[in-house]
Design a protein around this motif. Structure first.
Motif, PDB file in Angstrom:
ATOM      1  N   LEU A   1      -7.911  11.144  -2.338  1.00  0.00           N
ATOM      2  CA  LEU A   1      -9.666  10.658  -1.177  1.00  0.00           C
ATOM      3  C   LEU A   1      -9.342   9.220  -1.322  1.00  0.00           C
ATOM      4  O   LEU A   1      -9.488   8.668  -0.320  1.00  0.00           O
ATOM      5  CB  LEU A   1     -10.179  11.489  -2.618  1.00  0.00           C
ATOM      6  CG  LEU A   1     -11.227  12.040  -1.543  1.00  0.00           C
ATOM      7  CD1 LEU A   1     -12.045  13.158  -3.190  1.00  0.00           C
ATOM      8  CD2 LEU A   1     -11.382  12.713  -0.583  1.00  0.00           C
ATOM      9  N   MET A   2      -8.847   8.406  -2.096  1.00  0.00           N
ATOM     10  CA  MET A   2      -8.932   6.776  -2.185  1.00  0.00           C
ATOM     11  C   MET A   2      -7.267   6.529  -1.667  1.00  0.00           C
ATOM     12  O   MET A   2      -7.827   5.638  -0.747  1.00  0.00           O
ATOM     13  CB  MET A   2      -8.152   6.792  -4.222  1.00  0.00           C
ATOM     14  CG  MET A   2      -8.161   5.310  -3.967  1.00  0.00           C
ATOM     15  SD  MET A   2     -10.106   4.873  -4.439  1.00  0.00           S
ATOM     16  CE  MET A   2      -9.899   3.410  -3.476  1.00  0.00           C
ATOM     17  N   ALA A   3      -5.924   7.783  -1.904  1.00  0.00           N
ATOM     18  CA  ALA A   3      -5.067   7.190  -0.481  1.00  0.00           C
ATOM     19  C   ALA A   3      -5.591   7.099   1.272  1.00  0.00           C
ATOM     20  O   ALA A   3      -5.243   6.605   1.349  1.00  0.00           O
ATOM     21  CB  ALA A   3      -3.877   7.682  -0.995  1.00  0.00           C
ATOM     22  N   ALA A   4      -6.661   8.169   0.916  1.00  0.00           N
ATOM     23  CA  ALA A   4      -7.292   8.210   2.645  1.00  0.00           C
ATOM     24  C   ALA A   4      -7.699   6.999   3.013  1.00  0.00           C
ATOM     25  O   ALA A   4      -7.939   5.792   3.880  1.00  0.00           O
ATOM     26  CB  ALA A   4      -7.701   9.104   2.357  1.00  0.00           C
ATOM     27  N   LYS A   5      -8.704   6.183   1.697  1.00  0.00           N
ATOM     28  CA  LYS A   5      -9.437   5.398   2.183  1.00  0.00           C
ATOM     29  C   LYS A   5      -8.916   3.694   2.352  1.00  0.00           C
ATOM     30  O   LYS A   5      -8.747   3.386   3.272  1.00  0.00           O
ATOM     31  CB  LYS A   5     -10.463   4.618   0.923  1.00  0.00           C
ATOM     32  CG  LYS A   5     -11.374   6.064   0.830  1.00  0.00           C
ATOM     33  CD  LYS A   5     -12.389   6.136  -0.515  1.00  0.00           C
ATOM     34  CE  LYS A   5     -13.336   6.688  -0.127  1.00  0.00           C
ATOM     35  NZ  LYS A   5     -14.383   6.545  -2.228  1.00  0.00           N
ATOM     36  N   LEU A   6      -7.530   3.694   1.520  1.00  0.00           N
ATOM     37  CA  LEU A   6      -6.302   2.643   1.537  1.00  0.00           C
ATOM     38  C   LEU A   6      -5.967   2.562   3.147  1.00  0.00           C
ATOM     39  O   LEU A   6      -5.759   1.082   2.747  1.00  0.00           O
ATOM     40  CB  LEU A   6      -4.915   2.758  -0.015  1.00  0.00           C
ATOM     41  CG  LEU A   6      -6.345   2.311  -1.292  1.00  0.00           C
ATOM     42  CD1 LEU A   6      -4.772   2.537  -2.491  1.00  0.00           C
ATOM     43  CD2 LEU A   6      -6.456   0.927  -1.243  1.00  0.00           C
ATOM     44  N   PHE A   7      -5.480   4.138   3.370  1.00  0.00           N
ATOM     45  CA  PHE A   7      -4.509   3.893   4.391  1.00  0.00           C
ATOM     46  C   PHE A   7      -5.479   3.936   5.590  1.00  0.00           C
ATOM     47  O   PHE A   7      -4.952   3.297   6.474  1.00  0.00           O
ATOM     48  CB  PHE A   7      -3.897   4.744   5.080  1.00  0.00           C
ATOM     49  CG  PHE A   7      -2.658   5.652   3.959  1.00  0.00           C
ATOM     50  CD1 PHE A   7      -1.900   4.415   3.867  1.00  0.00           C
ATOM     51  CD2 PHE A   7      -3.132   6.236   3.116  1.00  0.00           C
ATOM     52  CE1 PHE A   7      -0.812   4.472   3.227  1.00  0.00           C
ATOM     53  CE2 PHE A   7      -1.656   6.432   2.587  1.00  0.00           C
ATOM     54  CZ  PHE A   7      -0.608   6.425   2.348  1.00  0.00           C
TER      55      PHE A   7
ATOM     56  N   VAL B   1       0.421  -1.788   0.138  1.00  0.00           N
ATOM     57  CA  VAL B   1      -0.139   0.033  -0.310  1.00  0.00           C
ATOM     58  C   VAL B   1       0.820   1.587  -0.145  1.00  0.00           C
ATOM     59  O   VAL B   1       0.560   2.087  -0.758  1.00  0.00           O
ATOM     60  CB  VAL B   1      -1.090   0.086   1.023  1.00  0.00           C
ATOM     61  CG1 VAL B   1      -1.410   1.227   1.080  1.00  0.00           C
ATOM     62  CG2 VAL B   1      -2.020  -1.366   1.267  1.00  0.00           C
ATOM     63  N   GLY B   2       1.779   1.505   0.441  1.00  0.00           N
ATOM     64  CA  GLY B   2       2.747   2.813   0.594  1.00  0.00           C
ATOM     65  C   GLY B   2       3.802   2.535   0.235  1.00  0.00           C
ATOM     66  O   GLY B   2       4.567   4.415  -0.493  1.00  0.00           O
ATOM     67  N   PHE B   3       4.089   2.172  -0.707  1.00  0.00           N
ATOM     68  CA  PHE B   3       5.294   1.740  -1.394  1.00  0.00           C
ATOM     69  C   PHE B   3       5.220   1.561  -2.361  1.00  0.00           C
ATOM     70  O   PHE B   3       5.872   1.408  -3.509  1.00  0.00           O
ATOM     71  CB  PHE B   3       7.000   1.545  -1.121  1.00  0.00           C
ATOM     72  CG  PHE B   3       7.254   1.727   0.667  1.00  0.00           C
ATOM     73  CD1 PHE B   3       7.391   2.896   0.704  1.00  0.00           C
ATOM     74  CD2 PHE B   3       6.878   0.623   1.609  1.00  0.00           C
ATOM     75  CE1 PHE B   3       7.703   3.304   1.676  1.00  0.00           C
ATOM     76  CE2 PHE B   3       7.179   0.963   3.505  1.00  0.00           C
ATOM     77  CZ  PHE B   3       7.157   2.429   2.820  1.00  0.00           C
TER      78      PHE B   3
END
Length: 139
Positions: A40-46, A20-22
């Motif tokens: 917005l998508m990154a926030a959901k994934l995190f 996810v992070g890298f």
């Protein structure tokens, strides 16, 4: 089962943080039309990653608790500090840092703080995985 669960949980924890992070989040920012959409998508994934981290850490702590003094569960016990630290960092990023990033409150500072916390959590997961996979301690 208690012998393999710690290795599986630590591998899932470290692997999901890595993916996810890298890999996934940087690809979002490279491929989505706007940084806002990627954010917005990154926030959901995190958020999803926080729950994966929490489940893996709780599983590792439970195996340690249930295992008692058994030599088969020696590795989670030796890694307990890193498990707890990783869990606390995941929860801090989710519930203290992320809301400030979403609110765009001092964005540079909170994004940097969240990135550092994520990186330290990744290191905790890597240390736990390294210790779990030690071939000298295999039953």
């Amino acid at each position: 089962m208690t012998v393999r669960l710690p290795l599986f949980a630590s591998a899932l924890w470290w692997g999901s943080l890595t993916a996810v992070g890298f890999m996934v989040v940087p690809m979002l920012f490279m491929n989505l039309p706007t940084p806002a959409m990627a954010g917005l998508m990154a926030a959901k994934l995190f958020t999803a990653q926080t729950w994966v981290s929490a489940v893996c850490c709780v599983a590792l702590m439970l195996v340690n608790r249930v295992g008692g003094n058994s030599s088969k569960v020696e590795r989670p016990q030796a890694s307990m500090l890193f498990i707890v630290l990783g869990l606390l960092l995941a929860l801090l990023v989710e519930y203290a840092v992320a809301p400030r990033i979403v609110a765009r409150e001092n964005l540079r500072f909170w994004h940097s703080a969240g990135s550092v916390m994520y990186g330290v959590q990744w290191l905790c997961a890597a240390i736990v995985l390294w210790r779990m996979a030690d071939p000298r301690k295999q039953p």
